[in-house]
Design a protein around this motif. Structure first.
Motif, PDB file in Angstrom:
ATOM      1  N   GLY A  19       0.772  -1.239   0.000  1.00 52.00           N
ATOM      2  CA  GLY A  19       0.000   0.000   0.000  1.00 52.00           C
ATOM      3  C   GLY A  19       0.796   1.278   0.000  1.00 52.00           C
ATOM      4  O   GLY A  19       0.216   2.361  -0.096  1.00 52.00           O
ATOM      5  N   ALA A  20       2.140   1.186   0.104  1.00 50.95           N
ATOM      6  CA  ALA A  20       2.942   2.413   0.126  1.00 50.95           C
ATOM      7  C   ALA A  20       4.289   2.187  -0.564  1.00 50.95           C
ATOM      8  O   ALA A  20       4.945   1.174  -0.338  1.00 50.95           O
ATOM      9  N   VAL A  21       4.677   3.143  -1.408  1.00 57.23           N
ATOM     10  CA  VAL A  21       5.975   3.085  -2.084  1.00 57.23           C
ATOM     11  C   VAL A  21       6.522   4.500  -2.208  1.00 57.23           C
ATOM     12  O   VAL A  21       5.787   5.476  -2.064  1.00 57.23           O
ATOM     13  N   ASP A  22       7.816   4.593  -2.482  1.00 62.25           N
ATOM     14  CA  ASP A  22       8.371   5.922  -2.741  1.00 62.25           C
ATOM     15  C   ASP A  22       8.701   6.070  -4.224  1.00 62.25           C
ATOM     16  O   ASP A  22       8.681   5.094  -4.980  1.00 62.25           O
ATOM     17  N   ILE A  51      -3.011   8.528  -2.411  1.00 62.19           N
ATOM     18  CA  ILE A  51      -2.712   9.712  -1.606  1.00 62.19           C
ATOM     19  C   ILE A  51      -1.224   9.993  -1.760  1.00 62.19           C
ATOM     20  O   ILE A  51      -0.400   9.094  -1.544  1.00 62.19           O
ATOM     21  N   ARG A  52      -0.889  11.204  -2.165  1.00 61.24           N
ATOM     22  CA  ARG A  52       0.530  11.570  -2.265  1.00 61.24           C
ATOM     23  C   ARG A  52       1.104  11.754  -0.876  1.00 61.24           C
ATOM     24  O   ARG A  52       0.487  12.350   0.004  1.00 61.24           O
ATOM     25  N   THR A  53       2.273  11.215  -0.641  1.00 61.13           N
ATOM     26  CA  THR A  53       2.976  11.397   0.610  1.00 61.13           C
ATOM     27  C   THR A  53       4.308  12.070   0.314  1.00 61.13           C
ATOM     28  O   THR A  53       4.673  12.261  -0.845  1.00 61.13           O
ATOM     29  N   HIS A  54       5.029  12.420   1.373  1.00 65.49           N
ATOM     30  CA  HIS A  54       6.338  13.050   1.182  1.00 65.49           C
ATOM     31  C   HIS A  54       7.285  12.045   0.544  1.00 65.49           C
ATOM     32  O   HIS A  54       7.722  11.086   1.175  1.00 65.49           O
ATOM     33  N   GLY A  55       7.565  12.216  -0.751  1.00 63.51           N
ATOM     34  CA  GLY A  55       8.487  11.339  -1.447  1.00 63.51           C
ATOM     35  C   GLY A  55       7.886  10.109  -2.068  1.00 63.51           C
ATOM     36  O   GLY A  55       8.596   9.263  -2.604  1.00 63.51           O
ATOM     37  N   ALA A  57       3.825   7.675  -2.382  1.00 67.65           N
ATOM     38  CA  ALA A  57       2.364   7.592  -2.440  1.00 67.65           C
ATOM     39  C   ALA A  57       1.884   6.416  -1.615  1.00 67.65           C
ATOM     40  O   ALA A  57       2.642   5.482  -1.318  1.00 67.65           O
ATOM     41  N   MET A  58       0.613   6.463  -1.238  1.00 68.89           N
ATOM     42  CA  MET A  58      -0.007   5.339  -0.546  1.00 68.89           C
ATOM     43  C   MET A  58      -1.431   5.161  -1.054  1.00 68.89           C
ATOM     44  O   MET A  58      -2.026   6.096  -1.607  1.00 68.89           O
TER      45      MET A  58
END
Length: 251
Positions: A19-22, A51-55, A57-58
């Motif tokens: 569910g989350a990668v950079d 959802i965009r995250t710092h560096g 997405a999730m």
């Protein structure tokens, strides 16, 4: 490789990764440039698929946030990131700060994780994001709005009234020089007022699309705001109007 193919591959890799990668992971896996991956992630965020995250997405479900919050987080993503970076620079170790439940304020989280500060908030996503960080957390008590993922109500206001903060970081649905701060509903406006009353300094985090806009409920004059943090897209003449009204503007 077309965007539709890249889109399917990115979503597939997100699922495989839990569910989350950079960005770097995706770029290496797909043999793409970081720039192309960021552009694709922004497009997927605008569609509400991630959802965009710092560096990176999730997937929305990873954070257990409702689609409505995920969608708001995706809107104007780059502007919110720019605003958050500038606003975070105003926070120093030792500060006690209020953070409301807006998506622009939520974008502060990656930039304050290492700061030794205290955060008082009514936002469940903010608490979840900062749980494993250097930040000391104080979650406002009261009735939970499941769609907004935030705490509201009389008990919440009473909780806030017990504390004082150095700085309040809040968002609004619209702000204009003539009519001040406005919101789409009373619930959020009431909590925003409660936070501002208990803070020594109020920072309004607001992307350019909300400047000069008046919404359903006008709930506070512009004079309650000391600092407006906005993005570079804000027109010079609009920014100057806020400066002339006595507001410090950071963009």
């Amino acid at each position: 490789m077309s965007f539709q193919i890249r889109k399917a591959k990115i979503l597939g890799l997100l699922e495989q990764a839990g569910g989350a990668v950079d960005v770097r992971q995706l770029a290496a896996s797909l043999d793409l440039s970081d720039m192309t991956v960021r552009r694709d992630l922004n497009a997927l965020a605008e569609q509400g698929l991630i959802i965009r995250t710092h560096g990176g997405a999730m997937l929305p479900g990873l954070a257990d946030r409702p689609v409505s919050f995920a969608g708001k987080s995706a809107q104007q993503h780059e502007a919110k990131e720019q605003i958050a970076r500038r606003a975070a620079a105003e926070i120093v170790d030792g500060d006690v700060i209020f953070m409301d439940c807006g998506s622009t304020v939520f974008a502060l989280c990656p930039y304050i994780r290492q700061k030794r500060i205290t955060v008082i908030t009514n936002s469940l996503p903010v608490v979840a994001e900062l749980m494993r960080s250097n930040v000391t957390l104080n979650l406002v008590g009261g009735e939970v709005d499941k769609e907004r993922q935030a705490v509201h109500g009389l008990t919440a206001e009473s909780h806030i009234a017990r504390y004082r903060a150095d700085k309040a970081f809040v968002g609004v649905d619209g702000v204009s020089v003539a009519n001040g701060l406005s919101a789409n509903g009373e619930k959020e406006a009431t909590l925003t007022l409660a936070l501002m009353r208990q803070a020594a300094h109020t920072y309004l985090l607001c992307d350019a699309s909300k400047l000069g806009q008046d919404r359903y409920l006008q709930f506070a004059p512009l004079s309650v705001v000391e600092v407006l943090v906005t993005d570079p897209a804000a027109p010079d003449e609009v920014v100057q109007a806020f400066v002339d009204a006595g507001v410090r503007v950071i963009r």
